[in-house]
Design a protein around this motif. Structure first.
Motif, PDB file in Angstrom:
ATOM      1  N   ASN A  65      25.700  40.245 -41.312  1.00  0.00           N
ATOM      2  CA  ASN A  65      25.102  40.423 -42.637  1.00  0.00           C
ATOM      3  C   ASN A  65      23.678  40.961 -42.578  1.00  0.00           C
ATOM      4  OD1 ASN A  65      27.350  39.568 -44.118  1.00  0.00           O
ATOM      5  ND2 ASN A  65      26.762  37.414 -43.961  1.00  0.00           N
ATOM      6  N   ASP A  66      22.922  40.521 -41.553  1.00  0.00           N
ATOM      7  CA  ASP A  66      21.501  40.861 -41.480  1.00  0.00           C
ATOM      8  C   ASP A  66      21.225  42.166 -40.737  1.00  0.00           C
ATOM      9  OD1 ASP A  66      21.091  38.528 -42.817  1.00  0.00           O
ATOM     10  OD2 ASP A  66      20.177  37.440 -41.142  1.00  0.00           O
ATOM     11  N   ALA A  67      22.098  42.574 -39.859  1.00  0.00           N
ATOM     12  CA  ALA A  67      21.849  43.739 -39.007  1.00  0.00           C
ATOM     13  C   ALA A  67      21.802  45.037 -39.809  1.00  0.00           C
ATOM     14  CB  ALA A  67      22.919  43.831 -37.928  1.00  0.00           C
ATOM     15  N   LEU A  68      20.958  45.947 -39.361  1.00  0.00           N
ATOM     16  CA  LEU A  68      20.956  47.296 -39.915  1.00  0.00           C
ATOM     17  C   LEU A  68      22.186  48.052 -39.418  1.00  0.00           C
ATOM     18  CD1 LEU A  68      17.199  48.272 -39.386  1.00  0.00           C
ATOM     19  CD2 LEU A  68      18.284  47.424 -41.479  1.00  0.00           C
ATOM     20  N   TYR A  69      22.599  47.721 -38.196  1.00  0.00           N
ATOM     21  CA  TYR A  69      23.768  48.359 -37.591  1.00  0.00           C
ATOM     22  C   TYR A  69      24.295  47.447 -36.492  1.00  0.00           C
ATOM     23  CZ  TYR A  69      26.599  51.729 -34.934  1.00  0.00           C
ATOM     24  OH  TYR A  69      27.632  52.368 -34.286  1.00  0.00           O
ATOM     25  N   TRP A  70      25.609  47.366 -36.391  1.00  0.00           N
ATOM     26  CA  TRP A  70      26.212  46.620 -35.285  1.00  0.00           C
ATOM     27  C   TRP A  70      27.594  47.189 -34.996  1.00  0.00           C
ATOM     28  CZ3 TRP A  70      30.832  43.929 -35.480  1.00  0.00           C
ATOM     29  CH2 TRP A  70      31.369  43.718 -36.749  1.00  0.00           C
ATOM     30  N   LYS A  71      28.055  46.989 -33.778  1.00  0.00           N
ATOM     31  CA  LYS A  71      29.374  47.472 -33.395  1.00  0.00           C
ATOM     32  C   LYS A  71      29.806  46.746 -32.125  1.00  0.00           C
ATOM     33  CE  LYS A  71      31.909  51.800 -32.613  1.00  0.00           C
ATOM     34  NZ  LYS A  71      31.796  53.291 -32.559  1.00  0.00           N
ATOM     35  N   VAL A  72      31.106  46.506 -32.002  1.00  0.00           N
ATOM     36  CA  VAL A  72      31.660  45.945 -30.767  1.00  0.00           C
ATOM     37  C   VAL A  72      32.739  46.896 -30.269  1.00  0.00           C
ATOM     38  CG1 VAL A  72      32.892  44.037 -29.678  1.00  0.00           C
ATOM     39  CG2 VAL A  72      31.169  43.562 -31.438  1.00  0.00           C
ATOM     40  N   LEU A  73      32.593  47.311 -29.034  1.00  0.00           N
ATOM     41  CA  LEU A  73      33.543  48.213 -28.398  1.00  0.00           C
ATOM     42  C   LEU A  73      34.388  47.402 -27.415  1.00  0.00           C
ATOM     43  CD1 LEU A  73      34.065  51.323 -28.402  1.00  0.00           C
ATOM     44  CD2 LEU A  73      32.552  51.452 -26.414  1.00  0.00           C
ATOM     45  N   LEU A  74      35.709  47.582 -27.476  1.00  0.00           N
ATOM     46  CA  LEU A  74      36.613  46.892 -26.556  1.00  0.00           C
ATOM     47  C   LEU A  74      37.107  47.862 -25.493  1.00  0.00           C
ATOM     48  CD1 LEU A  74      38.733  44.825 -29.109  1.00  0.00           C
ATOM     49  CD2 LEU A  74      36.839  44.011 -27.688  1.00  0.00           C
ATOM     50  N   VAL A  75      37.045  47.432 -24.247  1.00  0.00           N
ATOM     51  CA  VAL A  75      37.518  48.235 -23.117  1.00  0.00           C
ATOM     52  C   VAL A  75      38.754  47.555 -22.548  1.00  0.00           C
ATOM     53  CG1 VAL A  75      36.905  49.277 -20.902  1.00  0.00           C
ATOM     54  CG2 VAL A  75      35.125  48.889 -22.632  1.00  0.00           C
ATOM     55  N   ASP A  76      39.878  48.254 -22.552  1.00  0.00           N
ATOM     56  CA  ASP A  76      41.136  47.625 -22.157  1.00  0.00           C
ATOM     57  C   ASP A  76      41.244  47.466 -20.644  1.00  0.00           C
ATOM     58  OD1 ASP A  76      42.225  50.090 -21.004  1.00  0.00           O
ATOM     59  OD2 ASP A  76      42.584  50.749 -23.049  1.00  0.00           O
ATOM     60  N   PRO A  77      42.139  46.581 -20.186  1.00  0.00           N
ATOM     61  CA  PRO A  77      42.278  46.324 -18.750  1.00  0.00           C
ATOM     62  C   PRO A  77      42.629  47.569 -17.940  1.00  0.00           C
ATOM     63  CG  PRO A  77      43.337  44.579 -19.994  1.00  0.00           C
ATOM     64  CD  PRO A  77      42.950  45.639 -20.986  1.00  0.00           C
ATOM     65  N   GLU A  78      43.405  48.472 -18.515  1.00  0.00           N
ATOM     66  CA  GLU A  78      43.773  49.693 -17.793  1.00  0.00           C
ATOM     67  C   GLU A  78      42.541  50.535 -17.469  1.00  0.00           C
ATOM     68  OE1 GLU A  78      47.147  48.023 -19.898  1.00  0.00           O
ATOM     69  OE2 GLU A  78      45.200  48.685 -20.656  1.00  0.00           O
ATOM     70  N   THR A  79      41.629  50.627 -18.417  1.00  0.00           N
ATOM     71  CA  THR A  79      40.394  51.379 -18.181  1.00  0.00           C
ATOM     72  C   THR A  79      39.524  50.686 -17.147  1.00  0.00           C
ATOM     73  OG1 THR A  79      40.441  52.236 -20.446  1.00  0.00           O
ATOM     74  CG2 THR A  79      38.328  52.319 -19.300  1.00  0.00           C
ATOM     75  N   ILE A  80      39.457  49.371 -17.223  1.00  0.00           N
ATOM     76  CA  ILE A  80      38.696  48.594 -16.229  1.00  0.00           C
ATOM     77  C   ILE A  80      39.264  48.824 -14.837  1.00  0.00           C
ATOM     78  CG2 ILE A  80      38.141  46.254 -15.442  1.00  0.00           C
ATOM     79  CD1 ILE A  80      38.119  45.468 -18.464  1.00  0.00           C
ATOM     80  N   ASP A  81      40.594  48.799 -14.716  1.00  0.00           N
ATOM     81  CA  ASP A  81      41.222  49.007 -13.414  1.00  0.00           C
ATOM     82  C   ASP A  81      40.971  50.421 -12.901  1.00  0.00           C
ATOM     83  OD1 ASP A  81      42.258  46.439 -13.275  1.00  0.00           O
ATOM     84  OD2 ASP A  81      44.165  46.986 -14.192  1.00  0.00           O
ATOM     85  N   ARG A  82      40.968  51.384 -13.797  1.00  0.00           N
ATOM     86  CA  ARG A  82      40.804  52.780 -13.380  1.00  0.00           C
ATOM     87  C   ARG A  82      39.363  53.081 -12.967  1.00  0.00           C
ATOM     88  NH1 ARG A  82      41.812  54.896 -17.845  1.00  0.00           N
ATOM     89  NH2 ARG A  82      39.856  55.911 -18.423  1.00  0.00           N
ATOM     90  N   LYS A  83      38.398  52.543 -13.717  1.00  0.00           N
ATOM     91  CA  LYS A  83      36.990  52.890 -13.490  1.00  0.00           C
ATOM     92  C   LYS A  83      36.268  51.927 -12.558  1.00  0.00           C
ATOM     93  CE  LYS A  83      35.958  55.191 -17.899  1.00  0.00           C
ATOM     94  NZ  LYS A  83      35.065  55.160 -19.088  1.00  0.00           N
ATOM     95  N   ASN A  84      36.622  50.665 -12.566  1.00  0.00           N
ATOM     96  CA  ASN A  84      35.954  49.470 -12.032  1.00  0.00           C
ATOM     97  C   ASN A  84      35.078  48.896 -13.136  1.00  0.00           C
ATOM     98  OD1 ASN A  84      33.005  49.987 -11.630  1.00  0.00           O
ATOM     99  ND2 ASN A  84      33.670  51.467 -10.084  1.00  0.00           N
ATOM    100  N   ILE A  85      34.818  47.601 -13.064  1.00  0.00           N
ATOM    101  CA  ILE A  85      34.192  46.900 -14.178  1.00  0.00           C
ATOM    102  C   ILE A  85      32.751  47.361 -14.424  1.00  0.00           C
ATOM    103  CG2 ILE A  85      33.461  44.934 -12.761  1.00  0.00           C
ATOM    104  CD1 ILE A  85      34.658  44.853 -16.459  1.00  0.00           C
ATOM    105  N   TYR A  86      32.031  47.696 -13.360  1.00  0.00           N
ATOM    106  CA  TYR A  86      30.644  48.155 -13.531  1.00  0.00           C
ATOM    107  C   TYR A  86      30.607  49.464 -14.313  1.00  0.00           C
ATOM    108  CZ  TYR A  86      25.844  49.524 -12.443  1.00  0.00           C
ATOM    109  OH  TYR A  86      24.518  49.913 -12.545  1.00  0.00           O
ATOM    110  N   ALA A  87      31.399  50.437 -13.884  1.00  0.00           N
ATOM    111  CA  ALA A  87      31.419  51.741 -14.550  1.00  0.00           C
ATOM    112  C   ALA A  87      31.953  51.624 -15.973  1.00  0.00           C
ATOM    113  CB  ALA A  87      32.259  52.732 -13.749  1.00  0.00           C
TER     114      ALA A  87
END
Length: 205
Positions: A65-87
């Protein structure tokens, strides 16, 4: 007070970015960002790990309610496996940093560069910056709600209790019931179990 860094750039938007879910064996990585009004204060906002689930849920609504802008991005397990968690974490943070026209980006200890923006990685940033702390709450609540939904679908795995983290109990249940589609197959306990299923003779000689 947690707005020391924000005060350095008073008068211009400052985006805080943080994640939840780098360590779990399953489920998405949630990466949140938040821009709060200049001079914003709320003494209840803190590192999400230091807050109770009930307090996080309450603050989740306050921050939205208070934020000027907010967003949450979800990264799926397949992407994590492909890139590694750091990347995967870094790339999601970069995407969020580009999602709003602001110059100052505060990240929770994640260095990256974006032309035209000043990115400041802060070690333990969720305990030093109100924007990062707010982002951590947004990310944590979003991810926990997903794990609680998984718990309703697969109650035998007890996801509501361990949220996918590799606790002793979770590892026991994983061994007993097997790997579900939303597990991260590159994570060692999961990879080992899958290898054992495919090559049982290597583990039972």
């Amino acid at each position: 007070m947690l707005n020391e860094y924000e005060n350095l750039y008073a008068g211009e938007p400052v985006m805080g970015i943080d994640e939840a879910g780098r360590g779990p064996l399953c489920g998405p990585l949630a990466v949140g960002c938040c821009i709060l009004p200049s001079g914003y204060q709320n003494e209840e906002i803190n590192d999400s790990k230091k807050l109770t689930a009930k307090k996080r849920e309450k603050l989740f609504e306050v921050i939205k309610n208070d934020a000027l802008y907010w967003k949450v991005l979800l990264v799926d397990p397949e992407t994590i496996d492909r890139k590694n968690i750091y990347a995967a974490t870094r790339d999601a943070m970069k995407e969020l940093a580009l999602s709003y026209d602001c110059r100052i980006i505060l990240s929770d200890a994640m260095p990256f560069e974006i032309p035209g923006k000043t990115v400041i990685p802060i070690i333990k940033g969720d305990a030093k910056s109100i924007s990062i702390a707010a982002a951590s709450i947004l990310a944590k609540v979003t991810r926990d709600r997903i794990m609680e939904e998984y718990d309703r679908q697969y109650p035998e795995y007890e996801f509501a209790k361990h949220k996918g983290y590799p606790t002793k109990r979770h590892l026991e249940l994983l061994e007993k019931y097997g790997v579900l589609p939303f597990y991260r197959k590159s994570y060692r306990p999961v990879a080992r179990l899958l290898e054992e299923i495919e090559n049982p003779d290597l583990f039972h000689m």
